[in-house]
Every structure is written in structure tokens, then in C-alpha cells.
Design an enzyme around this catalytic site. Structure first.
Site, PDB file in Angstrom:
ATOM      1  N   SER A 250      84.991  38.282 -47.959  1.00 56.00           N
ATOM      2  CA  SER A 250      84.698  38.530 -46.553  1.00 56.00           C
ATOM      3  C   SER A 250      83.617  37.629 -45.989  1.00 56.00           C
ATOM      4  O   SER A 250      83.696  37.209 -44.832  1.00 56.00           O
ATOM      5  CB  SER A 250      84.271  39.980 -46.340  1.00 56.00           C
ATOM      6  OG  SER A 250      85.234  40.871 -46.787  1.00 56.00           O
TER       7      SER A 250
ATOM      8  N   HIS B 270      78.901  40.509 -44.254  1.00 59.21           N
ATOM      9  CA  HIS B 270      79.694  39.996 -43.131  1.00 59.21           C
ATOM     10  C   HIS B 270      78.804  39.264 -42.130  1.00 59.21           C
ATOM     11  O   HIS B 270      79.170  38.193 -41.627  1.00 59.21           O
ATOM     12  CB  HIS B 270      80.439  41.138 -42.450  1.00 59.21           C
ATOM     13  CG  HIS B 270      81.458  41.775 -43.337  1.00 59.21           C
ATOM     14  ND1 HIS B 270      81.853  43.081 -43.179  1.00 59.21           N
ATOM     15  CD2 HIS B 270      82.159  41.307 -44.395  1.00 59.21           C
ATOM     16  CE1 HIS B 270      82.759  43.381 -44.104  1.00 59.21           C
ATOM     17  NE2 HIS B 270      82.953  42.309 -44.847  1.00 59.21           N
TER      18      HIS B 270
END
Length: 183
Positions: free
Chosen positions: A123, A175
Site C-alpha cells: 500500500s 498510507h
């Protein structure tokens, strides 16, 4: 071709981990494991490891949508597979360094739980590529899961909010590190 290779690698690693019954503790990145135990290899294994098939599907479908970056050429920008590999390596190293630094700051501020937070997945790099695309091609759109067309300049932050709401255990720090390194 590099995007396809990364997808195959992550899928193969998922299959291996699943078949051996390995999980977060064996391959994930955490402040305690990397800084205190000096298990630096976890920064690499964590990036390519996914424990849940749904996590793998989300990351790889997003990466596939972003694979357009690898194919772009023109205006002397140097896009292509070589450029894509170099920046992917920068994102892999940069995001892991930023995640560990963020955890360090959070632990020093008294948030001890961040010492043992363990994360896996590609991610960070996916969010980095979303950000690169949003900066380089701000008028294009990105297909999320094949259903939602999101203006690419909003994609990193929209995806960050969406992921945080839908998957609360997902690494907000990881993230966000991808977005920062992408810029």
C-alpha cells in the site's frame, strides 16, 4: 511489464505465506522488530507480503490501475520501465524509513502502542504512485476497483479516507507515508 512482475511477486509471496501458515509476526514491519531487534529485512518482506486475500486484491488492482505510469512517454519526462523501477525502489525505501521515523516520534510522544504495530502490504508504494500520477497528470482519472472513477488529483487523499473508514486496522501512517514520498 514491471507492474505485472510486482503483481506476480506479491501474489506468489501471498501463496507461500498462506501455504506455510505465516502471518504478520513472521514478515511484518514494526518499530520494535526493526529498530530494537535490528531485523531490517522486514522492511522488504513487509512490503511484498499480504496476509489477507482481500488486501492483496485491493493493492494489486490499484497497482494495475496505476501501471499506466510505466507506459507513459513524452515531453522528455523519462517515463518507462527503467524510470518506474528506480522510483519504485525510492518509494520502497523512503516509505519504510518514514514509517519507522513516524513510529519513533509517536513512541517518544508517549504512544507506546506504535512500538508493536505490525504492518504488511504494498500500500505504501501504491499510495506513492497515486501521488506521483496526481502531480504529473492532474487532469486524468483513476479507476478504483473498476467501479469508481476518481479524479487523480484527489485519489491519494480520497483513498486514504476510504481505506481508513472501510478498513480501520489499515496503517494510516503507512498510507500517509506513501503520499508524502510520492510528493
Amino acid at each position: 511489464p514491471i507492474t505485472s512482475l510486482v503483481i506476480a511477486l506479491c501474489s506468489g509471496v501471498w501463496y507461500f505465506l498462506n501455504s506455510k501458515g505465516l502471518g504478520y509476526e513472521e514478515v511484518g514491519v514494526s518499530y520494535a522488530k526493526v529498530v530494537r531487534d535490528r531485523e531490517y529485512w522486514r522492511c522488504l518482506t513487509a512490503s511484498f507480503s499480504h496476509i489477507s486475500p482481500l488486501h492483496l486484491l485491493f493493492n494489486m488492482s490499484s497497482l494495475w490501475s496505476l501501471g499506466v505510469v510505466e507506459q507513459m512517454r513524452g515531453r522528455g519526462e523519462g517515463w518507462g520501465s527503467g524510470w518506474y523501477v528506480r522510483y519504485t525502489l525510492v518509494m520502497l525505501v523512503g516509505t519504510m524509513a518514514l514509517v519507522i521515523l513516524s513510529y519513533h516520534v509517536l513512541v517518544r510522544m508517549g504512544h507506546e502502542r506504535y512500538e508493536r504495530v505490525t504492518a504488511v502490504g504494498y500500500s505504501c508504494v501504491v499510495f506513492g504512485w497515486m501521488t506521483v500520477l496526481s502531480v504529473r497528470q492532474p487532469t486524468s482519472s483513476l479507476s478504483l476497483l473498476g467501479y469508481i472513477q476518481l479524479p487523480v488529483n484527489l485519489a491519494p487523499f480520497g483513498s486514504l479516507i476510504f481505506t481508513s473508514v472501510v478498513v480501520p486496522q489499515a496503517s494510516f501512517v503507512g498510507h500517509l507515508a506513501g503520499i508524502v514520498v510520492g510528493y
